[in-house]
Scaffold this active site. Structure first.
Site, mmCIF file in Angstrom:
data_model
loop_
_atom_site.group_PDB
_atom_site.id
_atom_site.type_symbol
_atom_site.label_atom_id
_atom_site.label_comp_id
_atom_site.label_asym_id
_atom_site.label_seq_id
_atom_site.Cartn_x
_atom_site.Cartn_y
_atom_site.Cartn_z
ATOM 1 N N THR A 175 0.846 -1.267 0.035
ATOM 2 C CA THR A 175 0.077 -0.115 -0.009
ATOM 3 C C THR A 175 0.877 1.164 -0.084
ATOM 4 O O THR A 175 0.510 2.387 -0.167
ATOM 5 C CB THR A 175 -0.770 0.104 1.219
ATOM 6 O OG1 THR A 175 -0.059 -0.270 2.392
ATOM 7 C CG2 THR A 175 -1.960 -1.072 1.180
ATOM 8 N N ASP A 176 2.078 1.071 0.479
ATOM 9 C CA ASP A 176 2.991 2.404 0.513
ATOM 10 C C ASP A 176 3.199 3.252 -0.730
ATOM 11 O O ASP A 176 2.963 4.310 -0.821
ATOM 12 C CB ASP A 176 4.435 1.966 1.273
ATOM 13 C CG ASP A 176 5.199 0.840 0.700
ATOM 14 O OD1 ASP A 176 4.723 0.398 -0.219
ATOM 15 O OD2 ASP A 176 6.164 0.766 1.160
ATOM 16 N N SER A 229 32.406 -5.619 5.288
ATOM 17 C CA SER A 229 31.129 -6.272 5.716
ATOM 18 C C SER A 229 31.510 -7.386 6.888
ATOM 19 O O SER A 229 32.120 -8.270 6.217
ATOM 20 C CB SER A 229 30.383 -6.777 4.548
ATOM 21 O OG SER A 229 29.492 -7.632 5.044
ATOM 22 N N GLY A 252 17.090 -12.014 3.737
ATOM 23 C CA GLY A 252 16.239 -12.567 3.013
ATOM 24 C C GLY A 252 14.683 -13.033 3.573
ATOM 25 O O GLY A 252 14.189 -13.708 3.093
ATOM 26 N N SER A 309 13.501 -6.600 6.154
ATOM 27 C CA SER A 309 14.111 -5.264 5.712
ATOM 28 C C SER A 309 15.487 -5.038 6.308
ATOM 29 O O SER A 309 15.780 -3.905 6.930
ATOM 30 C CB SER A 309 13.400 -4.017 6.299
ATOM 31 O OG SER A 309 12.017 -4.133 5.365
ATOM 32 N N SER A 310 16.404 -6.081 5.937
ATOM 33 C CA SER A 310 17.927 -5.739 6.279
ATOM 34 C C SER A 310 18.460 -4.495 5.432
ATOM 35 O O SER A 310 19.133 -3.953 6.147
ATOM 36 C CB SER A 310 18.675 -7.023 6.236
ATOM 37 O OG SER A 310 18.678 -7.576 5.028
ATOM 38 N N GLU A 324 17.438 2.622 -2.948
ATOM 39 C CA GLU A 324 17.018 1.567 -3.594
ATOM 40 C C GLU A 324 16.404 1.830 -4.944
ATOM 41 O O GLU A 324 16.515 1.149 -6.008
ATOM 42 C CB GLU A 324 15.742 1.067 -2.843
ATOM 43 C CG GLU A 324 15.852 0.622 -1.549
ATOM 44 C CD GLU A 324 16.501 -0.824 -1.392
ATOM 45 O OE1 GLU A 324 16.511 -1.465 -2.275
ATOM 46 O OE2 GLU A 324 16.487 -1.318 -0.330
ATOM 47 N N ASP A 374 9.655 0.633 4.817
ATOM 48 C CA ASP A 374 10.906 0.141 5.496
ATOM 49 C C ASP A 374 11.671 1.036 6.131
ATOM 50 O O ASP A 374 12.199 1.054 7.474
ATOM 51 C CB ASP A 374 11.698 -0.931 4.534
ATOM 52 C CG ASP A 374 10.743 -1.986 4.058
ATOM 53 O OD1 ASP A 374 9.372 -2.232 4.318
ATOM 54 O OD2 ASP A 374 11.172 -2.777 3.023
HETATM 55 C C1 GLA Z 1 8.796 -4.154 0.518
HETATM 56 C C2 GLA Z 1 9.080 -2.716 0.216
HETATM 57 C C3 GLA Z 1 7.964 -1.763 0.937
HETATM 58 C C4 GLA Z 1 6.480 -2.208 0.619
HETATM 59 C C5 GLA Z 1 6.806 -3.708 1.078
HETATM 60 C C6 GLA Z 1 5.300 -4.363 0.925
HETATM 61 O O1 GLA Z 1 9.217 -4.275 1.957
HETATM 62 O O2 GLA Z 1 10.437 -2.234 0.528
HETATM 63 O O3 GLA Z 1 8.520 -0.522 0.362
HETATM 64 O O4 GLA Z 1 6.119 -2.274 -0.539
HETATM 65 O O5 GLA Z 1 7.672 -4.423 0.393
HETATM 66 O O6 GLA Z 1 4.419 -3.948 1.723
#
Ligand code: GLA
Length: 388
Positions: A37-38, A69, A122, A126-127, A161, A173
């Site tokens: 939805t974002d 790293s 993975g 959201s790493s 990104e 994220d």
């Molecule tokens: C990933 C993207 C987010 C969002 C989600 C799904 O995490 O980085 O921006 O779109 O997918 O909700």
């Protein structure tokens, strides 16, 4: 965090030597509801987790970034003046954030850095956003007198990104990583950027992630196609209603979706159907939370899973299986979390069902796929910060 500052400090010293630098941290995230939805101008409901990225950073007075790293045991040096930047994605995040911070007027200089994380890679937690937010926050502190707002730090991560990794993601994220607050979820209106903290302590329930360990990788994935489908539907509505102000599906109604059914592909229509449904579900969940009605919250989570699987088409066999097992165990709510294509399910579980659910899901998954999924108890933590 399992990962400690000392671990990072030791590796920094070993690989980069010299005086210690400053240490920063930024978390991964969960999302209660509101997927995809974002970038459609809608609402999301994320929270930061305890797991995250830690980076030690020491300005070096040159234009070169020297980065190590710790997790990947990989080192590279790259100049801020080289328009191509490094090849490996883990270094491109750092390079991209530095370039985006320059665009915001920060006089970024070179630095020596070592970084590590305990967000499972993975897993859809959201790493990458944790890494971007960590460096955006640090660069703002070290070179920018903290003048860049938190929302702009999140946008610098998102732009990284888009411009350096080729993933046209939304803001959720990076927003969650920067703004997280212990014990609180956040409801963000992605169109206006307004958000509210929601204290999260559901009496009698807890949030549990089950990581299918199917590696979710959004870069180069069909994620961008999903976004394109949504844009196609917006264009079709605009063509029918030239007078209407519509930039995203946020402004679209169910009637308009019906009207353009013949003008867009069946696939685009199905995907937009999911997004309109998801918009409604986020608001229903907010209402339910205010009443303390967790049964409705859970039911909406199942509906989201169905939509992500059958309409938005971002599930996989293993995630659908995890969802089925959750249902069999009478778990209140369960769904794919994040972008999809692998990673975790997020489950709202009544305390008394926790033991049975976690045991059963591990056993059944192992029987079917030959490997154990990983159970992660969600603890809502703080956002980007300086540790030392
Ligand atoms: C990933 C993207 C987010 C969002 C989600 C799904 O995490 O980085 O921006 O779109 O997918 O909700």
């Amino acid at each position: 965090m399992k990962l400690t500052i000392d671990d990072v400090r030791q590796r920094f010293q070993k690989h980069l030597g010299g005086e210690p630098g400053s240490v920063y941290a930024s978390p991964g995230r969960i999302n209660l509801i509101g997927e995809h939805t974002d970038y459609n101008g809608g609402f999301v409901f994320p929270g930061a987790v305890e797991q995250g990225m830690i980076a030690e950073i020491r300005p070096n007075g040159t234009r070169t970034i020297k980065a190590y790293s710790i997790d990947l045991k990989d080192y590279d040096e790259f100049s801020l003046d080289d328009p191509k930047g490094p090849k490996a994605s883990h270094f491109r995040y750092i390079y991209g954030v530095a370039k985006e911070m320059e665009k915001l007027g920060v006089k970024v200089m070179g630095f020596d850095t070592a970084f590590a994380g305990d967000v499972p890679l993975g897993a859809g937690m959201s790493s990458s956003a944790a890494l971007e937010s960590c460096y955006a926050f640090a660069i703002n502190d070290l070179f920018g007198d903290n003048k860049v707002s938190k929302m702009d730090l999140a946008k610098a991560g998102q732009a990284t990104e888009h411009n350096y990794l080729g993933l046209n993601c939304g803001i959720m994220d990076q927003f969650a990583s920067v703004h997280g607050k212990k014990g609180n979820l956040m409801r963000l209106d992605c169109r206006s950027g307004e958000f509210e903290y929601f204290p999260w302590n559901p009496k009698g329930y807890r949030l549990v992630l089950v990581n299918s360990c199917v590696k979710h990788e959004l870069v180069g994935s069909p994620y961008n196609d999903r976004r394109k489908s949504c844009e196609n539907v917006v264009k079709a509505i605009k063509a029918k209603h030239p007078e209407k102000k519509i930039d995203t599906l946020r402004e679209a109604t169910w009637d308009e979706l019906k009207e353009v059914a013949g003008d867009v592909s069946a696939e685009d229509l199905k995907r937009a159907t999911f997004v309109l449904g998801e918009k409604d579900r986020v608001l229903a969940v907010c209402d339910a939370l205010e009443r303390g009605d967790y049964e409705t919250v859970g039911q909406k989570m199942y509906e989201t899973h169905y939509g992500l699987s059958k309409e938005y088409d971002v599930s996989c066999e293993e995630l659908d299986f995890l969802n089925d097992v959750a249902k069999e165990c009478s778990v209140t709510g369960s769904r794919i979390m994040g972008g999809g294509f692998g990673g975790c399910t997020i489950n709202l579980v009544a305390d008394e069902l926790y033991d049975n659910f976690t045991k059963t899901v591990v056993k059944k998954f192992k029987e079917k796929y030959g490997k154990e999924p990983i159970i992660i108890d969600v603890v809502i933590g703080d956002g980007s910060r300086k540790l030392a």
